[in-house]
Design a protein around this motif. Structure first.
Motif: not given
Length: 483
Positions: A290-291, A309-311, A417-420
């Motif tokens: 997603g990200n 998708v990421s959420h 955390v990384v994807c955020a």
């Protein structure tokens, strides 16, 4: 032959009252619309909002009380009430955003409020399901109404294409879920979720059961939009009219969470260890895919689709953590995301006009120079989606990551955390073009209606206010899973 004593009385059906009012209101409005002209359709719209408000008030006031209906097929408890309140709220927001947008484009047949109300009733049935039958009935009621809403603009080829993809892939997802349910029924001999739970605890051969769980998890992932079952999201979000995208991006995610909890925890809870790892894998895939893909998007609706998708990945991070902590964190995230998604697509609705959809990131260039107030509101929305403190999205991410750590999924929390951090890039890009780029194209005239800008302002500022006072919502979510 069924005896009279076995038939439910009116008192037995009281927990079902909010759904009865909503469905009866939908059919009444469908009949009323036959006698109204196009100019009078505001009447059905306002009555639909009043019916949603009435159902919401009945749940808030606990009218009908908690309990079960139809021999345990329908369950009304604290969790169901919490999710239903959020669903009714975002459904009402969707109708408020929809009226001026669809009226300008002459896309407002009388069925729109009716379909939204019936879809809402389907979502409410999903979160109150005590049986596999009720899960599927609610799911299909939601799905069939959603297909019709996406296909609303019959003159637009993109909308028709989106509707066809939605129908085909949605039917595939429903088939996967139904097949999984049939295998679980074959393994346990019952359709009731509590009966399935009891049968699994004493079963020796779990091969058939676990196969059913895999198919069921895949069906739930389709409905949530988790990777790699997300292929329908971008095209449907882009092709549907923006208020309809707002509706299907918010309420159904809450309903899918409720359905997942009923099926996985209430139903197949004894095999939690197996499906937890499935959800953890889906969460990881959703966060990464997603990200990364959202970064490359230039269409704002497609960018928001991949961000969905990421959420969903973050929501599943909390769900995979398990226990009351994980489920309450995931519910808090689902409610927070529903409000953020409504505000994000509401921003597109507010800035769009007849012939100008404001659905590209470039359409927001120089917005601060043209309208500083609107730019500030959009900044609140994007900052919350990115997880910037003290906005609501920050606390939502924090609680699900904490739940993953508590559940033993440290690697998943680190990935989150990384994807955020990665995800913050494409939200900050929208803020950058609003404040640092020059406006392009002709200046669009101001909106003639005043209701939608006010509602959007309240929606966007609520993300800041609720971010500061988020504890009551979190406590409410924790009560849903207490005991």
């Amino acid at each position: 032959m069924m005896t009279t004593s076995m038939l439910p009385t009116a008192a037995d059906l009281l927990p079902l009252l909010p759904e009865v009012v909503l469905i009866a209101g939908a059919f009444a409005l469908l009949m009323l619309d036959l006698f109204l002209s196009d100019r009078q359709r505001i009447i059905t719209h306002l009555l639909a909002l009043a019916t949603l408000a009435a159902s919401l008030f009945m749940i808030l006031a606990d009218v009908g009380g908690s309990g079960t209906v139809f021999n345990g097929m329908f369950v009304r408890d604290v969790m169901a009430n919490v999710i239903k309140l959020a669903i009714l709220l975002v459904s009402g927001l969707s109708l408020i955003y929809a009226w001026p947008y669809l009226r300008e484009r002459k896309l407002y047949p009388g069925e729109v409020p009716v379909l939204v109300m019936l879809a809402t009733a389907g979502m409410m049935m999903m979160v109150s399901a005590g049986s596999l039958v009720m899960v599927y009935l609610g799911l299909e009621l939601l799905a069939l109404c959603s297909y019709a809403l996406v296909a609303l603009n019959r003159e637009d080829g993109l909308s028709a294409e989106a509707a066809m993809k939605y129908i085909v892939l949605g039917s595939l997802a429903s088939g996967l879920l139904l097949y999984g349910m049939s295998l679980i029924y074959g393994a346990t001999g019952t359709l009731h979720l509590d009966g399935i739970h009891a049968a699994i605890a004493t079963a020796s051969d779990r091969t058939l059961l676990l196969t059913g769980v895999v198919f069921m998890v895949a069906g739930v992932a389709f409905k949530l939009g988790a990777a790699p079952f997300h292929m329908w999201l971008p095209d449907v979000y882009q092709g549907a009219p923006t208020p309809i995208t707002l509706f299907i991006s918010s309420g159904p995610k809450l309903a899918a969470f409720g359905m997942a909890y009923r099926l996985l925890e209430t139903g197949v809870g004894p095999v939690t260890e197996q499906w937890q790892w499935l959800l953890a894998g889906l969460a990881a895939a959703s966060l990464v895919i997603g990200n990364l893909i959202a970064i490359a998007q230039t269409n704002l609706k497609r960018m928001l689709a991949y961000s969905t998708v990421s959420h969903v990945g973050f929501l599943l991070v909390g769900f995979a953590g398990g226990g009351a902590t994980g489920y309450s964190a995931a519910l808090f995230y689902a409610i927070s995301y529903a409000l953020m998604s409504a505000a994000a697509f509401g921003a597109i609705v507010v800035l769009s006009r007849q012939g100008f959809e404001a659905d590209k990131i470039d359409d927001f260039k120089g917005l601060n120079a043209r309208n500083p107030w609107q730019a500030g509101l959009v900044l609140c929305v994007m900052a919350s989606l990115a997880g910037v403190p003290p906005f609501l999205g920050f606390w939502a991410k924090l609680v699900v990551l904490g739940a993953a750590l508590k559940g033993g999924f440290t690697w998943l929390a680190i990935l989150g955390v990384v994807c955020a951090v990665i995800g913050a890039f494409y939200y900050l890009r929208v803020i950058k073009v609003m404040y640092f780029d020059e406006p392009v194209g002709e200046r669009q005239p101001a909106r003639q209606d005043r209701v939608v800008p006010v509602v959007f302002g309240v929606n966007a500022l609520a993300l800041l206010v609720l971010g500061i006072f988020w504890n009551p919502i979190m406590s409410w979510c924790q009560q849903a899973f207490a005991g």
